[in-house]
Design an enzyme around this catalytic site. Structure first.
Site, PDB file in Angstrom:
ATOM      1  N   GLU A 139     -46.520  -1.841  -2.949  1.00  0.00           N
ATOM      2  CA  GLU A 139     -45.757  -2.510  -1.903  1.00  0.00           C
ATOM      3  C   GLU A 139     -46.487  -3.688  -1.261  1.00  0.00           C
ATOM      4  O   GLU A 139     -46.629  -3.748  -0.031  1.00  0.00           O
ATOM      5  CB  GLU A 139     -45.328  -1.503  -0.823  1.00  0.00           C
ATOM      6  CG  GLU A 139     -44.365  -0.447  -1.338  1.00  0.00           C
ATOM      7  CD  GLU A 139     -43.793   0.438  -0.234  1.00  0.00           C
ATOM      8  OE1 GLU A 139     -44.240   0.336   0.925  1.00  0.00           O
ATOM      9  OE2 GLU A 139     -42.890   1.222  -0.543  1.00  0.00           O
ATOM     10  N   ASP A 187     -50.135   3.974   4.756  1.00  0.00           N
ATOM     11  CA  ASP A 187     -49.666   5.159   5.465  1.00  0.00           C
ATOM     12  C   ASP A 187     -50.436   6.416   5.075  1.00  0.00           C
ATOM     13  O   ASP A 187     -49.848   7.401   4.663  1.00  0.00           O
ATOM     14  CB  ASP A 187     -48.161   5.313   5.164  1.00  0.00           C
ATOM     15  CG  ASP A 187     -47.538   6.504   5.860  1.00  0.00           C
ATOM     16  OD1 ASP A 187     -47.910   6.779   7.016  1.00  0.00           O
ATOM     17  OD2 ASP A 187     -46.683   7.169   5.241  1.00  0.00           O
ATOM     18  N   GLU A 195     -40.807   5.852  -5.706  1.00  0.00           N
ATOM     19  CA  GLU A 195     -40.859   6.670  -4.485  1.00  0.00           C
ATOM     20  C   GLU A 195     -39.439   6.843  -3.966  1.00  0.00           C
ATOM     21  O   GLU A 195     -38.642   5.898  -4.010  1.00  0.00           O
ATOM     22  CB  GLU A 195     -41.661   5.973  -3.363  1.00  0.00           C
ATOM     23  CG  GLU A 195     -43.153   6.023  -3.520  1.00  0.00           C
ATOM     24  CD  GLU A 195     -43.895   5.344  -2.359  1.00  0.00           C
ATOM     25  OE1 GLU A 195     -43.379   5.331  -1.219  1.00  0.00           O
ATOM     26  OE2 GLU A 195     -44.995   4.825  -2.615  1.00  0.00           O
ATOM     27  N   TYR A 254     -36.028   4.109   0.493  1.00  0.00           N
ATOM     28  CA  TYR A 254     -35.839   5.246   1.416  1.00  0.00           C
ATOM     29  C   TYR A 254     -34.487   5.119   2.110  1.00  0.00           C
ATOM     30  O   TYR A 254     -34.413   5.042   3.334  1.00  0.00           O
ATOM     31  CB  TYR A 254     -36.992   5.279   2.423  1.00  0.00           C
ATOM     32  CG  TYR A 254     -38.286   5.729   1.779  1.00  0.00           C
ATOM     33  CD1 TYR A 254     -38.602   7.083   1.678  1.00  0.00           C
ATOM     34  CD2 TYR A 254     -39.182   4.806   1.238  1.00  0.00           C
ATOM     35  CE1 TYR A 254     -39.772   7.507   1.064  1.00  0.00           C
ATOM     36  CE2 TYR A 254     -40.349   5.230   0.619  1.00  0.00           C
ATOM     37  CZ  TYR A 254     -40.641   6.578   0.538  1.00  0.00           C
ATOM     38  OH  TYR A 254     -41.794   7.001  -0.079  1.00  0.00           O
TER      39      TYR A 254
HETATM   40  C1  GCB Z   1     -43.962   4.005   1.224  1.00  0.00           C
HETATM   41  C2  GCB Z   1     -45.412   3.958   0.903  1.00  0.00           C
HETATM   42  C3  GCB Z   1     -46.092   5.291   1.137  1.00  0.00           C
HETATM   43  C4  GCB Z   1     -45.600   5.899   2.443  1.00  0.00           C
HETATM   44  C5  GCB Z   1     -44.107   6.156   2.328  1.00  0.00           C
HETATM   45  C6  GCB Z   1     -43.519   6.703   3.630  1.00  0.00           C
HETATM   46  O1  GCB Z   1     -43.199   3.187   0.821  1.00  0.00           O
HETATM   47  O2  GCB Z   1     -45.678   3.498  -0.391  1.00  0.00           O
HETATM   48  O3  GCB Z   1     -47.474   5.082   1.180  1.00  0.00           O
HETATM   49  O4  GCB Z   1     -46.276   7.054   2.789  1.00  0.00           O
HETATM   50  O5  GCB Z   1     -43.450   4.955   2.040  1.00  0.00           O
HETATM   51  O6  GCB Z   1     -43.391   7.914   3.769  1.00  0.00           O
HETATM   52  O7  GCB Z   1     -43.237   5.909   4.516  1.00  0.00           O
END
Ligand code: GCB
Length: 600
Positions: free
Chosen positions: A405, A161, A494, A458
């Site tokens: 990931e 990403d 994250e 997330y």
């Molecule tokens: C993740 C990735 C990261 C992305 C982020 C997102 O899990 O490791 O590279 O930018 O989520 O914002 O989706």
């Protein structure tokens, strides 16, 4: 120094070695700054999205004493070029390198001495195509339906990403050493009571024997220990340890280890000197703690990207210094080099400022089962060789991350990660090794091999969007599951939410600054409960907004930054700042003047 200005660049579809032809003679060329990604330099979307070969060329005048003196080694060094590079000097191929983000070099003395009357013409062809065996991996899809696409149409698919910036991203240098030279130094540090120990090994090239003198100096230039010979142990009385920022009132203390070499080949004598900054510290992991100098360390930090307007991934000093100022303003003590190795200049700043680093290799987006094959693994192992070789002596680096990931639930992930992690530990027995996971805790095939569990999640964003009320329960479950199964310390590597700066709503809605702020706060209350047990860190995603490929979930890039891409704070930055300084006050040993809010 060459090429740290502009070079003509040419786009091309194939590669042939050049003899007498200049790139400028083969067609129209563009002025291209180095270091910089080429993508955002022009108004041409074709160049922004270009996949294939580009050619850089620059002529330089090499000092004549370098050319005349056969006892001088002249080296061309490329800090990084994305992704696959071939380098010629005066039409003769001198180097070939696979992989962005890491340096490579070539001894070019022989080539420039062939005809000392011609200037030194450096040609670098760079191809940014990503394949199933490159790191990061990618695939190319050819679109053959002529009712939908023009002839020859193809797309580069990526599984990560961030924008696939390309070009020569870091400085290109010419430097010299004597023919007999210090090729490498490795240090391992330790201490017992007040005595510091620096175990060192020097490797010399160009002669079978050389005299070495090793001197360790303190910050004031006083010699504190000496030795001779290619390996040994320097003992430092009343050692000043290297401490992280906010953990000590004198963080980032560095000694300087000066290696002086002299050698002779019967006719000439050669002298080389290398000064290596050395921070004396230890790193250890228990089942619930991360210890630096035997004291518990809590990561309160960020994930970053090398990314900014116009220059893309090109090294930019003002940006680097600004980012360190923001990190310190925030009260952050650490970052992860998501998702690839950062410039050495950045690692050196981390050493000096006491910013702790989880050093990640470009193993991001290993999603396709074919990217677990032997060719991929062999390349991944050699990238770890290069990364550990480059960064092994940085006291700021406390852990290696071999991937982000990956599809760790796939059957081949077991062998792949056990081999990769074993190899990394063989290269560097002094640091823990991890990879960053978003897999199911029970099915993750790599987790058994890591020292620290690093997990991304997330909640209320990619799952249960808009429902922040689920965060506490889901996050607690996440921690309890992982710790219950592996009994290893955990870092939330994250978490975050997108916020388009200036969008507001109350009650909060996704993409507003309020939503981002509330997501962070909901995570924080669980961190506060679990950090008393086995959670050893939290790294926000992301330090700043960054560019991505275009897509329906990205609004001119990823907006999960707590700073904008131009490094201005969103509301979340202030929340995090309060928290990080509170954590620093609670967990660190701060002199009164560093306390927040400070009255300076
Ligand atoms: C993740 C990735 C990261 C992305 C982020 C997102 O899990 O490791 O590279 O930018 O989520 O914002 O989706």
């Amino acid at each position: 120094i060459i090429c740290n200005s502009t070079c003509p660049v040419l786009l091309g579809s194939h590669i042939t070695p050049l003899d007498a032809i200049y790139v400028t003679a083969t067609g129209p060329v563009l002025e291209m700054p180095v270091p910089a990604s080429y993508n955002d330099i022009t108004q041409d979307s074709m160049l922004r999205d270009f996949i294939g070969w580009v050619w850089y060329e620059r002529e330089v005048q090499v000092p004549s004493r370098w050319v005349k003196d056969e006892g001088t080694r002249v080296v061309l060094r490329v800090g990084s070029a994305h992704y696959y590079s071939v380098v010629w000097v005066n039409g003769i191929q001198v180097a070939e390198h696979e992989g962005g983000h890491l340096p490579f070099e070539a001894d070019i003395g022989g080539v420039i001495r062939e005809d000392p009357t011609v200037p030194c013409r450096i040609t670098i062809a760079v191809n940014n195509t990503l394949t199933l065996t490159s790191l990061p991996p990618g695939t190319i899809t050819h679109m053959n339906d002529r009712t939908k696409y023009p002839g020859g149409y193809f797309v580069q698919n990526i599984f990560f990403d961030f924008f696939n910036y390309a070009g020569i991203h870091r400085p290109v240098l010419l430097y010299t050493t004597p023919k007999v030279y210090v090729d490498d130094i490795t240090v391992f540090t330790d201490f017992a009571d007040s005595t510091g120990l620096v175990k060192y090994k020097v490797s010399v090239k160009g002669a079978s024997s050389a005299n070495l003198k090793v001197t360790l100096m303190d910050k004031d230039g006083h010699c504190v220990a000496t030795s001779s010979g290619p390996s040994g142990v320097l003992k430092v009385a009343d050692v000043m340890l290297w401490w992280p920022y906010l953990m000590h009132d004198n963080p980032g203390y560095l000694y300087s280890m000066e290696v002086q070499l002299s050698a002779s080949d019967g006719q000439s004598t050669f002298e080389d000197v290398y000064a290596l900054p050395v921070g004396i510290r230890t790193v250890n992991v228990t089942s619930t703690q991360f210890l630096i100098n035997n004291k518990p360390f809590y990561f309160h930090g960020v994930n970053k990207h090398e990314d900014s307007d116009i220059r893309g991934k090109g090294l930019d000093w003002p940006l680097i210094v600004k980012d360190f100022n923001l990190i310190k303003w925030l009260g952050a003590n650490s970052f992860r080099t998501s998702h690839y190795p950062y410039a050495e200049e950045i690692m050196q700043m981390c050493d000096r400022h006491g910013i702790v680093v989880i050093d990640e290799c470009p193993g991001v987006g290993i999603k396709d089962i074919r990217s677990f094959g032997n060719a991929s693994l062999a390349h991944h192992l050699s990238v770890m060789d290069e990364l550990v070789g480059r960064d092994k002596n940085h006291p700021s680096v406390v852990m290696w991350s071999v991937a982000n990931e990956p599809a760790a639930e796939m059957p081949p992930a077991d062998y792949y990660f056990s081999t990769l992690i074993k190899h990394t530990k063989m290269l560097d027995p002094s640091r823990p090794v991890t990879f960053i996971t978003d897999s199911n805790y029970a099915r993750d095939k790599g987790a058994p091999y890591v020292d620290v569990i690093c997990v991304n999640s997330y909640f209320s964003w990619y799952h249960d969007p808009g429902h922040m009320e689920v965060i506490p329960i889901q996050l607690k479950t996440q921690f309890e599951n992982w710790f219950g199964k592996y009994k290893k310390p955990i870092i939330q590597s994250e978490y975050g939410a997108d916020a388009v700066p200036g969008l507001h709503s109350d009650p909060p809605m996704m993409f507003t600054e309020e939503y981002q702020k509330n997501v962070l706060q909901s995570y924080h209350s669980v961190f506060d409960e679990k950090r008393k047990q086995y959670v050893i860190g939290e790294l926000i995603w992301n330090f700043a907004d960054f560019m991505t490929a275009q897509g329906i979930t990205r609004v001119v890039g990823n907006k999960k930054g707590i700073f904008t891409r131009q490094r201005q704070p969103k509301s979340a930055a202030f929340i995090l700042r309060e928290r990080y300084w509170r954590l620093a006050n609670a967990t660190g040993k701060l002199p009164p003047w560093t306390r927040y809010p400070c009255s300076l």
